[in-house]
Design a protein around this motif. Structure first.
Motif, PDB file in Angstrom:
ATOM      1  N   PRO A   7       0.827  -1.211   0.000  1.00 26.51           N
ATOM      2  CA  PRO A   7       0.000   0.000   0.000  1.00 26.51           C
ATOM      3  C   PRO A   7       0.856   1.254   0.000  1.00 26.51           C
ATOM      4  CG  PRO A   7       0.038  -1.010   2.169  1.00 26.51           C
ATOM      5  CD  PRO A   7       0.719  -1.974   1.248  1.00 26.51           C
ATOM      6  N   GLU A   8       0.281   2.350  -0.454  1.00 29.42           N
ATOM      7  CA  GLU A   8       1.003   3.615  -0.411  1.00 29.42           C
ATOM      8  C   GLU A   8       1.367   3.943   1.036  1.00 29.42           C
ATOM      9  OE1 GLU A   8      -0.933   6.860  -2.280  1.00 29.42           O
ATOM     10  OE2 GLU A   8      -1.192   5.823  -4.200  1.00 29.42           O
ATOM     11  N   HIS A   9       2.576   4.513   1.194  1.00 22.47           N
ATOM     12  CA  HIS A   9       3.040   4.805   2.547  1.00 22.47           C
ATOM     13  C   HIS A   9       4.009   5.975   2.505  1.00 22.47           C
ATOM     14  CE1 HIS A   9       6.857   2.874   1.464  1.00 22.47           C
ATOM     15  NE2 HIS A   9       6.140   1.898   0.952  1.00 22.47           N
ATOM     16  N   SER A  10       4.240   6.558   3.652  1.00 25.91           N
ATOM     17  CA  SER A  10       5.189   7.661   3.795  1.00 25.91           C
ATOM     18  C   SER A  10       6.591   7.204   3.425  1.00 25.91           C
ATOM     19  CB  SER A  10       5.155   8.160   5.247  1.00 25.91           C
ATOM     20  OG  SER A  10       6.314   8.878   5.559  1.00 25.91           O
ATOM     21  N   ASP A  11       7.435   8.166   2.984  1.00 22.63           N
ATOM     22  CA  ASP A  11       8.831   7.832   2.717  1.00 22.63           C
ATOM     23  C   ASP A  11       9.644   7.729   4.000  1.00 22.63           C
ATOM     24  OD1 ASP A  11       9.123  10.477   3.477  1.00 22.63           O
ATOM     25  OD2 ASP A  11       9.894  11.177   1.547  1.00 22.63           O
ATOM     26  N   GLU A  12       8.988   7.769   5.161  1.00 23.89           N
ATOM     27  CA  GLU A  12       9.685   7.534   6.423  1.00 23.89           C
ATOM     28  C   GLU A  12       9.962   6.052   6.652  1.00 23.89           C
ATOM     29  OE1 GLU A  12       7.848   9.537   9.718  1.00 23.89           O
ATOM     30  OE2 GLU A  12       8.233  11.523   8.864  1.00 23.89           O
ATOM     31  N   ILE A  13       9.446   5.204   5.767  1.00 26.58           N
ATOM     32  CA  ILE A  13       9.867   3.808   5.722  1.00 26.58           C
ATOM     33  C   ILE A  13      10.158   3.437   4.270  1.00 26.58           C
ATOM     34  CG2 ILE A  13       8.513   3.145   7.757  1.00 26.58           C
ATOM     35  CD1 ILE A  13       6.557   1.723   5.838  1.00 26.58           C
ATOM     36  N   LYS A  14      10.953   2.390   4.091  1.00 25.76           N
ATOM     37  CA  LYS A  14      11.193   1.825   2.774  1.00 25.76           C
ATOM     38  C   LYS A  14      10.798   0.350   2.803  1.00 25.76           C
ATOM     39  CE  LYS A  14      15.604   2.985   2.419  1.00 25.76           C
ATOM     40  NZ  LYS A  14      16.962   3.267   1.841  1.00 25.76           N
ATOM     41  N   VAL A  15      10.239  -0.119   1.699  1.00 28.33           N
ATOM     42  CA  VAL A  15       9.770  -1.501   1.615  1.00 28.33           C
ATOM     43  C   VAL A  15      10.362  -2.143   0.363  1.00 28.33           C
ATOM     44  CG1 VAL A  15       7.763  -3.028   1.451  1.00 28.33           C
ATOM     45  CG2 VAL A  15       7.617  -0.913   2.780  1.00 28.33           C
ATOM     46  N   SER A  16      10.955  -3.324   0.517  1.00 32.47           N
ATOM     47  CA  SER A  16      11.494  -4.052  -0.623  1.00 32.47           C
ATOM     48  C   SER A  16      11.310  -5.546  -0.402  1.00 32.47           C
ATOM     49  CB  SER A  16      12.973  -3.716  -0.831  1.00 32.47           C
ATOM     50  OG  SER A  16      13.739  -4.080   0.306  1.00 32.47           O
ATOM     51  N   PHE A  17      11.618  -6.320  -1.449  1.00 31.09           N
ATOM     52  CA  PHE A  17      11.401  -7.771  -1.410  1.00 31.09           C
ATOM     53  C   PHE A  17      12.676  -8.450  -1.919  1.00 31.09           C
ATOM     54  CE2 PHE A  17       7.516  -5.440  -2.174  1.00 31.09           C
ATOM     55  CZ  PHE A  17       6.759  -5.823  -1.066  1.00 31.09           C
ATOM     56  N   PRO A  18      13.670  -8.607  -1.028  1.00 28.79           N
ATOM     57  CA  PRO A  18      14.998  -9.063  -1.451  1.00 28.79           C
ATOM     58  C   PRO A  18      15.082 -10.541  -1.805  1.00 28.79           C
ATOM     59  CG  PRO A  18      14.926  -8.796   0.923  1.00 28.79           C
ATOM     60  CD  PRO A  18      13.622  -8.276   0.399  1.00 28.79           C
ATOM     61  N   GLN A  19      14.137 -11.344  -1.351  1.00 26.19           N
ATOM     62  CA  GLN A  19      14.132 -12.788  -1.597  1.00 26.19           C
ATOM     63  C   GLN A  19      12.694 -13.261  -1.721  1.00 26.19           C
ATOM     64  OE1 GLN A  19      18.067 -13.747   1.219  1.00 26.19           O
ATOM     65  NE2 GLN A  19      16.065 -14.415   1.883  1.00 26.19           N
ATOM     66  N   ASP A  20      12.506 -14.416  -2.307  1.00 26.30           N
ATOM     67  CA  ASP A  20      11.169 -14.988  -2.381  1.00 26.30           C
ATOM     68  C   ASP A  20      10.567 -15.115  -0.990  1.00 26.30           C
ATOM     69  OD1 ASP A  20      11.303 -15.206  -5.094  1.00 26.30           O
ATOM     70  OD2 ASP A  20      11.660 -17.373  -5.126  1.00 26.30           O
ATOM     71  N   HIS A  21       9.340 -14.647  -0.858  1.00 20.69           N
ATOM     72  CA  HIS A  21       8.537 -14.763   0.361  1.00 20.69           C
ATOM     73  C   HIS A  21       9.030 -13.868   1.503  1.00 20.69           C
ATOM     74  CE1 HIS A  21       6.672 -18.095  -1.669  1.00 20.69           C
ATOM     75  NE2 HIS A  21       7.803 -18.788  -1.687  1.00 20.69           N
ATOM     76  N   VAL A  22       9.959 -12.952   1.230  1.00 22.79           N
ATOM     77  CA  VAL A  22      10.571 -12.132   2.290  1.00 22.79           C
ATOM     78  C   VAL A  22      10.357 -10.649   1.993  1.00 22.79           C
ATOM     79  CG1 VAL A  22      12.721 -11.522   3.469  1.00 22.79           C
ATOM     80  CG2 VAL A  22      12.323 -13.887   2.730  1.00 22.79           C
ATOM     81  N   MET A  23       9.922  -9.913   3.020  1.00 19.86           N
ATOM     82  CA  MET A  23       9.798  -8.457   2.933  1.00 19.86           C
ATOM     83  C   MET A  23      10.827  -7.806   3.848  1.00 19.86           C
ATOM     84  SD  MET A  23       6.455  -5.978   3.495  1.00 19.86           S
ATOM     85  CE  MET A  23       6.464  -5.859   5.289  1.00 19.86           C
TER      86      MET A  23
END
Length: 280
Positions: A7-23
């Motif tokens: 979902p849309e969120h503030s740039d005060e956090i970052k979200v990525s998916f470096p591996q399968d099934h992992v946030m």
């Protein structure tokens, strides 16, 4: 796994998916030492609520951008609220079911949370770490609950968790003295850090743990975490067993495909091919 759209969120956090099934969720206020603002808290809660419901994601890693992991609450913002009509008398703490940063009392998710801590975790930063399932810290990390030095209290779940893990006297050492401890002490005497590594190995170590977790049945992992959470809520073993068997995660586990796949793969002497659990 297809492209994931958090979902849309503030740039005060970052979200990525470096591996399968992992946030990977990164606290991203480096100039403020990742002190948690109301905006950051709202963003974390929104993303973690989405993570909880995204069946293809099985593990989340929490880390921090910049010099330290998390300086705790934004005390400047808290000071402004304290002098206003919005000053909290404690009732907001009770109503806030997920606790500090949306993590320190989060018990709705059966998915593992790994903390990767560098530099320092202060106040609420340590409180949120205490509610993570696995904690890896860099050898330069320090942990502190210095609230008594600021006229406040570590009321977001840190006190009972620390007392259960470390015992009354060691918890008092951190809580009543406001004393910082090194990562080696947190892993040794206090017992709430699993592993201490050189800073360069911090995130790789957390990712390696996540990769190891996803080789296991997600149904089994999430049912197991529910049992661990229930252990903190019930005093007697039989109460935990009963509540666990009746939990949504346990019922899903027994009715799901992964239990069949795991037993079949063992009989056929091959690696199991897990599938994402059904949505609860």
């Amino acid at each position: 796994m297809g492209a994931l759209q958090p979902p849309e969120h503030s740039d005060e956090i970052k979200v990525s998916f470096p591996q399968d099934h992992v946030m990977l969720l990164t606290l991203n206020r480096p100039k403020a030492l990742n002190a948690v603002s109301p905006t950051m808290k709202e963003a974390i809660e929104r993303v973690l609520d989405w993570f909880d419901n995204e069946t293809s994601l099985w593990v989340v890693i929490i880390n921090g951008e910049g010099r330290i992991f998390c300086a705790g609450a934004d005390l400047i913002a808290w000071n402004k609220r304290q002098g206003s009509q919005d000053a909290d008398d404690g009732t907001e703490v009770i109503a806030d079911k997920h606790g500090f940063a949306g993590i320190s009392r989060r018990s709705t998710s059966g998915k593992p949370i790994i903390a990767a801590v560098h530099g320092g975790a202060y106040g609420g930063g340590t409180e949120l770490v205490l509610n993570c399932d696995l904690v890896v810290a860099s050898d330069d990390a320090v942990f502190a609950l210095p609230e008594v030095k600021r006229g406040v209290v570590a009321i977001a779940g840190g006190m009972p968790r620390l007392a259960r893990i470390a015992g009354h006297q060691l918890a008092s050492e951190m809580l009543l003295l406001g004393k910082p401890i090194k990562a080696s002490e947190a892993a040794g005497r206090f017992g709430f850090v699993n592993k201490v590594v050189p800073k360069s190995e911090l995130l790789p170590s957390a990712l390696a743990w996540a990769a190891e977790i996803v080789t296991n049945s997600p149904d089994s992992v999430q049912s197991t975490k529910r049992a661990l959470l229930l252990t903190n809520q019930h005093a007697h073993v039989e109460d935990v067993v009963t509540a666990h068997v009746r939990s949504k995660e346990s019922k899903r586990h027994f009715a799901g495909d992964n239990i069949k796949e795991g037993l079949r793969a063992f009989s056929e002497r091959r690696k199991p091919a897990w599938t994402s659990p059904a949505k609860l």
